[in-house]
Each structure stands twice: as C-alpha cells, then as structure tokens.
Design an enzyme around this catalytic site. Structure first.
Site, mmCIF file in Angstrom:
data_model
loop_
_atom_site.group_PDB
_atom_site.id
_atom_site.type_symbol
_atom_site.label_atom_id
_atom_site.label_comp_id
_atom_site.label_asym_id
_atom_site.label_seq_id
_atom_site.Cartn_x
_atom_site.Cartn_y
_atom_site.Cartn_z
ATOM 1 N NE ARG A 261 19.666 -43.726 11.736
ATOM 2 C CZ ARG A 261 19.509 -44.907 11.600
ATOM 3 N NH1 ARG A 261 18.681 -45.520 12.591
ATOM 4 N NH2 ARG A 261 20.130 -45.638 10.593
ATOM 5 C CG ASP B 261 15.993 -46.015 16.034
ATOM 6 O OD1 ASP B 261 15.187 -46.190 16.803
ATOM 7 O OD2 ASP B 261 15.927 -45.067 15.109
ATOM 8 N NE ARG C 220 10.808 -47.495 20.277
ATOM 9 C CZ ARG C 220 10.057 -48.046 19.608
ATOM 10 N NH1 ARG C 220 8.971 -48.383 19.936
ATOM 11 N NH2 ARG C 220 10.758 -48.308 18.289
ATOM 12 C CE1 TYR D 170 17.700 -39.110 20.242
ATOM 13 C CE2 TYR D 170 16.087 -37.630 20.544
ATOM 14 C CZ TYR D 170 16.605 -38.943 20.383
ATOM 15 O OH TYR D 170 15.884 -40.007 20.828
#
Length: 289
Positions: free
Chosen positions: A207, A61, A59, A119
C-alpha cells in the site's frame, strides 16, 4: 480388564482460503476485533471440541482481501483432510470461503514453506462512481495515470533490495530485505492492475508502494527521484498509503503444493466494463463474419 486407549490420530491439514476483507480487522487474531484467523479457529474448535492454532502464509491488513490465502492446522480425529473444506464452510460466515483442503506432511508449513506471495492492487480511474467496483478498488480520478510510467518505476525494484522506505512502523521483522521476483502494471479500460510478487512482504509495503507509484503515474514525482528515494531509504518522504480495499493477496506459491492450479493460481476476477465488452463483441462479430 484394563481399557485400551487408542491414541487420537493427528494430521496436518492445509487450507486455501478466500475472504472479503471489508469487515475484518485483518488476518491475524486480535483482542476486541473481528479477524479472519479467529473466525476460522472458532469454526475448527466447534467441530473438534478444543482450540487449535491456524498458521497463515502471511498477514493481511484491515480491509485487505485474499483470493488464495493459505493456512494449516493440526487436526485430530477421523475427518478426512479433503472433507475439511466442505465442513468448515457450513460453519463460517459468508465473507470467508475455504476453496479446498488437503493433507500435508508434518514438516510442511504455510508460512515457512512458501516460495512467494503475490498481490494485486486495482485502481479505478473512471470519474463516474461505480458501486460494484467500490469494495475492490481505489477510485482515483483526480489526475490521469500513465501506466507505462508506473511500469518503468517498478522495473528497478526487481531483485533483492533493502526496502525500508516501504516499511510501516509496528513490524516485528528484524530486517527490510525483500526479493522482488515479478512486478507489472497493466491497464484494462478504466482499471489499472499492479501486481507484485516477492519471497515476502514488509508490513504495509504494497500500500505504501502503490501510494508512491500513483505519484509517478500522475507526473507528481519523477522516476529518478522515486528510485533514489527507496535506494537511499528515505522513509520520511513516504507519507501516503493507498487505501486497503484495492489490495488483494492473489496467491501463495510453494515448491510442493497439494492443490490443483485452478484452486489457487488465479482466482481473482478482473473487472470488465460495458464499453470493453462491446469492443470484444464487435471484434468477435468481425472474426466470425
């Protein structure tokens, strides 16, 4: 004479997907919100005439981008697997692109067959605004950032750790163990790029982590206090998440992947400012001379 009913052929198709997360409420299908998964499922259903479920590698965000998300679905009919990318792109909105499609074994799974996800988070440190980098970076100019301190903070995270300090509420995951396989921070002019690779990521992990790393780079928090925080799982001290637009799912890796490297490995461009271009041009002239 009895009619002969031939079974409809079924095959598993893998997709490499890019999307701009700006106008999406994340990857996963949600009621009353626009999501990437739903947009692609609608396109597939339009082509096949029935609903299918698209299984993603992970997933993302709301507002987060993807350079090479991976997903699979069960296709029926006679469309060759490698043709699905071209066909789907003609049905999809401009902020989603299918880079490639291919047939995979029925035991292959976009999520469970993945060996890692990687990421990249981009921070823009120039004090002047820049419209063209705004959708893809965190404009942080409040204090100078030392990328060497951020790199030093990342080093102890390598290996398998219980990272509950960077786990947002609302996750269905039963544990907070993460094997961090690679972590690096590099500066390119006014841009700082933080890349993290792991076997999987906790909900909101990157994050929350970047929000803390900026505190390290600005000198607001010491390296030792940061390491103690996550080792002691002091989640209550992790209060600020970096904004979503700076984050991009860079790639997903598999032991056996049917796509050439140029399709999925490093398809997110890095920004180069005019000052950097000038330096490169000058160096080229010196070398050429």
């Amino acid at each position: 004479m009895l009619e002969s009913h031939q079974p409809t052929p079924t095959h598993r198709v893998a997709l490499v997907i890019q999307y701009l997360g700006t106008h999406f409420h994340g990857w996963q299908r949600q009621k009353q919100h626009r999501t990437v998964q739903e947009e692609i499922e609608i396109a597939i259903a339009t082509i096949l005439g029935h609903h299918v479920t698209l299984h993603g590698a992970g997933r993302t965000d709301s507002g987060v981008h993807a350079a090479a998300q991976v997903a699979h679905f069960e296709a029926t009919g006679f469309i060759p697997p490698h043709k699905w990318a071209t066909i789907l792109n003609s049905y999809l909105p401009p902020d989603i692109l299918i880079r490639a499609s291919a047939s995979v074994d029925n035991r292959w799974h976009a999520r469970f067959s993945a060996a890692y996800r990687r990421y990249r988070y981009t921070i823009y440190t120039e004090d002047r605004l820049n419209l063209f980098v705004r959708p893809f970076s965190w404009h942080y100019y409040y204090a100078p950032l030392d990328e060497s301190l951020i790199q030093a903070a990342l080093k102890p995270l390598l290996g398998k750790h219980h990272l509950a300090a960077f786990h947002r509420a609302g996750s269905k995951r039963s544990h907070s163990w993460v094997e961090v396989q690679a972590a690096e921070c590099r500066r390119s002019g006014p841009f700082i790029h933080i890349e993290i690779q792991a076997d999987g990521f906790l909900y909101g992990m990157v994050r929350l982590l970047v929000g803390m790393l900026v505190q390290i780079g600005s000198g607001e928090r010491t390296l030792s206090s940061f390491t103690e925080l996550w080792k002691e799982e002091r989640r209550e001290e992790v209060k600020y998440a970096a904004p979503p637009q700076g984050l991009c799912l860079l790639r997903v890796g598999y032991p056996d992947f049917p796509f050439p490297k140029e399709i999925w490995y490093d398809t997110l461009p890095k920004f180069v400012t005019s000052q950097e271009s000038l330096v490169i041009s000058q160096e080229s002239l010196v070398i050429g001379h």
